[in-house]
Design an enzyme around this catalytic site. Structure first.
Site, PDB file in Angstrom:
ATOM      1  N   SER A 137      33.574   2.865 -20.942  1.00  0.00           N
ATOM      2  CA  SER A 137      34.813   3.660 -20.893  1.00  0.00           C
ATOM      3  C   SER A 137      35.136   4.361 -22.207  1.00  0.00           C
ATOM      4  CB  SER A 137      35.992   2.766 -20.510  1.00  0.00           C
ATOM      5  OG  SER A 137      36.194   1.734 -21.478  1.00  0.00           O
ATOM      6  N   ASP A 140      28.729  -7.288 -31.759  1.00  0.00           N
ATOM      7  CA  ASP A 140      29.620  -6.429 -30.977  1.00  0.00           C
ATOM      8  C   ASP A 140      31.049  -6.522 -31.503  1.00  0.00           C
ATOM      9  OD1 ASP A 140      31.096  -5.070 -28.999  1.00  0.00           O
ATOM     10  OD2 ASP A 140      29.802  -5.786 -27.385  1.00  0.00           O
TER      11      ASP A 140
END
Length: 290
Positions: free
Chosen positions: A39, A228
């Protein structure tokens, strides 16, 4: 939106999926694998999956749609995002007469893949979740920056630095391309409407109930980058604990872009996982009660 009518590699085929005019890529042949993108601002299926689609297409029929509001798919006004994304993914399979597919979901797309597997288990063979949302977690500063993006070249350059562990992958040319994609007419308006502040509520909205995740019968591969900064590694550990038929693969020296930072290794991992034989693998026949 046909491949023959555009020189833009992001634009491929067009089909109506659950009422949404959907731009999608369709490569290769064989059993179908559906790739659901993340996204980030300016994202499209091509931008998300371009490093791995050719390798996957050597073994499978690869389907990679732009989800509603992203890329070159329709962005209806006053569109209710959320469940409609899952309906769009199922609608694409219906429109292409595909009864059952493997799913690969990246980040936001992992949350959608999880929800699809829970609500329509008979449509899914195997599941791959990469840097996935879909379980409860505290909004990270990285994800807040992604969803709170305000268009500028500098802001996009900063986001790319958050996404990748290897800063050598995120040069000014890539930032400029993604920035230009994020300022196409209507793109920022639809993006801003998806995840307005306060953004913890959207993390929660994309999460599936623990009891539903624990009932997932599919063989599942969970992939995450150790470094991450957008989606915490703890998500992957939670998913691997809750999904009985799961395996976890963590890439070191890797941020949120596993499919880009370790493209060849990721593609091989997914190909091998999808090709594995499992004689006792269950075939879900009905959806669980909602």
């Amino acid at each position: 939106m046909s491949a023959s009518s555009s020189d833009n590699p992001e634009v491929a085929h067009a089909i109506t999926a659950s009422g949404i005019l959907t731009n999608y890529h369709d490569l290769g042949s064989g059993p179908a694998v559906l790739l659901i993108h993340g996204s980030g601002p300016g994202v499209s299926a091509w931008a998300n999956w371009r490093p791995v689609m050719p390798a996957l297409a050597q073994q499978r029929r690869v389907l990679a749609p732009d989800m509603a509001g992203f890329g070159y798919s329709e962005r209806p006004e006053a569109f209710a995002y959320g469940d409609a994304w899952v309906a769009q993914a199922v609608g694409l399979l219906d429109a292409l007469d595909i009864e059952r597919a493997d799913l690969v979901g990246n980040s936001f797309g992992g949350g959608l893949a999880l929800a699809l597997a829970i609500r329509h288990p008979e449509r899914v063979r195997r599941l791959v979740l990469m840097g996935s949302v879909g379980v409860p977690f505290e909004l990270t500063a990285g994800l807040d920056a992604v969803w709170g993006y305000e268009p500028s070249f500098e802001a996009m350059r900063g986001l790319l630095d958050i996404f990748a562990f290897d800063r050598g992958l995120v040069n000014d040319e890539l930032a400029r391309l993604r920035y230009q994609a994020s300022i196409r007419p209507g793109v920022q308006e639809s993006f801003a409407a998806m995840f307005p502040a306060p953004r913890q509520r959207w993390v929660d909205a994309l999460a599936s109930p623990e009891e539903d995740i624990r009932r997932i019968p599919h063989e599942t591969l969970i992939v995450h980058g150790r470094e991450d900064r957008v989606i915490p590694l703890a998500n992957a550990i939670t998913l691997s604990t809750w999904i009985a038929r799961s395996q976890l693969h963590v890439y070191g020296r890797c941020g949120h872009w596993t499919q880009i930072e370790h493209a060849a290794r990721f593609a091989r991992l997914v190909i091998d996982f999808l090709a594995e034989a499992s004689p006792d693998e269950p075939l879900p026949l009905t959806s669980p009660p909602l």
